[in-house]
Design a protein around this motif. Sequence first.
Motif, mmCIF file in Angstrom:
data_model
loop_
_atom_site.group_PDB
_atom_site.id
_atom_site.type_symbol
_atom_site.label_atom_id
_atom_site.label_comp_id
_atom_site.label_asym_id
_atom_site.label_seq_id
_atom_site.Cartn_x
_atom_site.Cartn_y
_atom_site.Cartn_z
ATOM 1 N N ARG A 33 -1.187 -6.578 -8.484
ATOM 2 C CA ARG A 33 -2.246 -7.279 -7.768
ATOM 3 C C ARG A 33 -1.833 -8.683 -7.362
ATOM 4 O O ARG A 33 -2.450 -9.290 -6.489
ATOM 5 C CB ARG A 33 -3.523 -7.326 -8.602
ATOM 6 C CG ARG A 33 -4.243 -6.001 -8.603
ATOM 7 C CD ARG A 33 -5.688 -6.170 -9.022
ATOM 8 N NE ARG A 33 -6.372 -4.896 -8.965
ATOM 9 C CZ ARG A 33 -6.883 -4.388 -7.866
ATOM 10 N NH1 ARG A 33 -6.772 -5.036 -6.729
ATOM 11 N NH2 ARG A 33 -7.483 -3.228 -7.883
ATOM 12 N N ILE A 42 3.189 1.649 -3.291
ATOM 13 C CA ILE A 42 2.380 2.026 -4.460
ATOM 14 C C ILE A 42 2.034 3.512 -4.397
ATOM 15 O O ILE A 42 2.069 4.218 -5.414
ATOM 16 C CB ILE A 42 1.105 1.166 -4.542
ATOM 17 C CG1 ILE A 42 1.463 -0.257 -4.985
ATOM 18 C CG2 ILE A 42 0.094 1.773 -5.516
ATOM 19 C CD1 ILE A 42 0.329 -1.229 -4.862
ATOM 20 N N ASP A 43 1.721 4.005 -3.218
ATOM 21 C CA ASP A 43 1.466 5.439 -3.045
ATOM 22 C C ASP A 43 2.684 6.240 -3.488
ATOM 23 O O ASP A 43 2.564 7.239 -4.213
ATOM 24 C CB ASP A 43 1.139 5.718 -1.575
ATOM 25 C CG ASP A 43 0.762 7.172 -1.320
ATOM 26 O OD1 ASP A 43 0.301 7.852 -2.265
ATOM 27 O OD2 ASP A 43 0.924 7.626 -0.174
ATOM 28 N N TYR A 103 -4.370 3.344 -6.070
ATOM 29 C CA TYR A 103 -4.185 2.299 -7.072
ATOM 30 C C TYR A 103 -5.484 2.001 -7.802
ATOM 31 O O TYR A 103 -5.482 1.691 -8.998
ATOM 32 C CB TYR A 103 -3.653 1.027 -6.408
ATOM 33 C CG TYR A 103 -3.396 -0.082 -7.399
ATOM 34 C CD1 TYR A 103 -2.359 0.032 -8.329
ATOM 35 C CD2 TYR A 103 -4.194 -1.217 -7.426
ATOM 36 C CE1 TYR A 103 -2.126 -0.973 -9.248
ATOM 37 C CE2 TYR A 103 -3.967 -2.222 -8.342
ATOM 38 C CZ TYR A 103 -2.931 -2.103 -9.250
ATOM 39 O OH TYR A 103 -2.708 -3.096 -10.173
ATOM 40 N N ILE A 144 3.113 6.269 -7.246
ATOM 41 C CA ILE A 144 2.179 7.206 -7.867
ATOM 42 C C ILE A 144 2.616 8.648 -7.630
ATOM 43 O O ILE A 144 2.454 9.508 -8.506
ATOM 44 C CB ILE A 144 0.744 6.943 -7.365
ATOM 45 C CG1 ILE A 144 0.278 5.566 -7.857
ATOM 46 C CG2 ILE A 144 -0.223 8.026 -7.842
ATOM 47 C CD1 ILE A 144 -1.050 5.112 -7.281
ATOM 48 N N MET A 178 -5.718 4.645 -10.493
ATOM 49 C CA MET A 178 -4.496 4.953 -11.249
ATOM 50 C C MET A 178 -4.656 4.676 -12.739
ATOM 51 O O MET A 178 -4.346 5.524 -13.582
ATOM 52 C CB MET A 178 -3.318 4.162 -10.705
ATOM 53 C CG MET A 178 -2.022 4.376 -11.485
ATOM 54 S SD MET A 178 -0.601 3.558 -10.738
ATOM 55 C CE MET A 178 -0.953 1.846 -11.127
ATOM 56 N N HIS A 185 0.837 -1.203 0.000
ATOM 57 C CA HIS A 185 0.000 0.000 0.000
ATOM 58 C C HIS A 185 0.873 1.255 0.000
ATOM 59 O O HIS A 185 0.630 2.201 -0.759
ATOM 60 C CB HIS A 185 -0.896 0.023 1.236
ATOM 61 C CG HIS A 185 -2.073 -0.894 1.158
ATOM 62 N ND1 HIS A 185 -2.750 -1.311 2.279
ATOM 63 C CD2 HIS A 185 -2.698 -1.481 0.107
ATOM 64 C CE1 HIS A 185 -3.744 -2.105 1.915
ATOM 65 N NE2 HIS A 185 -3.732 -2.221 0.603
#
Length: 377
Positions: free
Chosen positions: A336, A194-195, A285, A198, A288, A191
């Motif tokens: 995923r 991925i933040d 996500y 981005i 995104m 989590h």
Amino acid sequence: NQVLERVKFPIVNSDALFFLIINRSVRHLGQFAGEDCGVGGGDLLITSRIIYDTFLRETPVGSVIIVEDFGTGEPTEDMIMAIRAAAAKKPYDRVVAVGGGSVIDIGKLLATGGWDNCQLLFQKKQTATREKQLLILPTTCGTGSEVTNISVSAFPKLGTKIGLADDALFANDAVLCAELISTLPMKVFMHSSIDALIHAIESYLSPKANAITSLFSESAIKTFVAGYRAILAGGVESRKSLLGDFILASTEAGIAFSNAGCGLIHAMSYPIGGNYHLPHGASNYEVMMAALRYYEKKAPGGRFASLLALTGPLDELDPTDGKLDLTHRVRRLAVRKILADADVERLRTAAGGSRRPDHASGFAIPLPAVLPQHLSG
């Protein structure tokens, strides 16, 4: 035997200067006493229970605040005001925030004064003034908050999250230590990272991007791409050798977006997270792909073409293959496969949405149902 790098670092669009200390063991933060950061009796330590028990119980600070004593999950206005009231009863000259985004965001606010209403502060109807020194040690590899002037809070009554950007929230010092993210559960690790990925992508595509911010964005993107591929190839345990790379990439992304800003992905994710209590990285996500496909349709060349070159290692095909668009490149990363879907499925059920066959390139929730009017048009 860890290497210490001490850097006096300027924030590109601010007069703020701080020391960035990298790869320093902080199992006993008190070892800093009398050197580097001088942690001691005049400090207020704010952290989580697991970090305190694992690393900081012997730390010689004046006062300690454990955020779980005031609530769980990401900060809300009620949690912030309760912690601020508790801190006001403790004498301190500096805030030492050791934690993830929630701890850091609250810690930043504890170093300020001049306001008495959280909602009014975040709506820019009150102004924060810097009153205390601030030392930050991140324990996730996502927010980059240790190098930003941003604090985020959920406002349940408004049905959204709001980000406050104010130079009074910059840290005086930041310490990066891979040891501190070694206890992260895999889902939290994904989590948060991925933040950060981005952050790097959005700041790279930002109209405000410049040569300096792009250096940090590009470096972070490359690091996360290589890291995810390594984890996919080597399994969950392989991430242990990558922790230093990930925490530094998170900081690089933080420097980039603190100066160049983010975009549509973050704007759409705030009300989703606020309404459905989804972790920030997971809500980012979820939107995104749809946002990136929109960007690709509107402006397929220029910076977008450069981003394709950066994401080339995500796939096994020739990166010059004109048929391979950004959606396919990022989907082949197979995030995923690593990221647990539990929270995403809970959001989808709550919203009455259904999973699409091509879910990774779509968005299963009717946008007007969860977004404020000014974002859903």
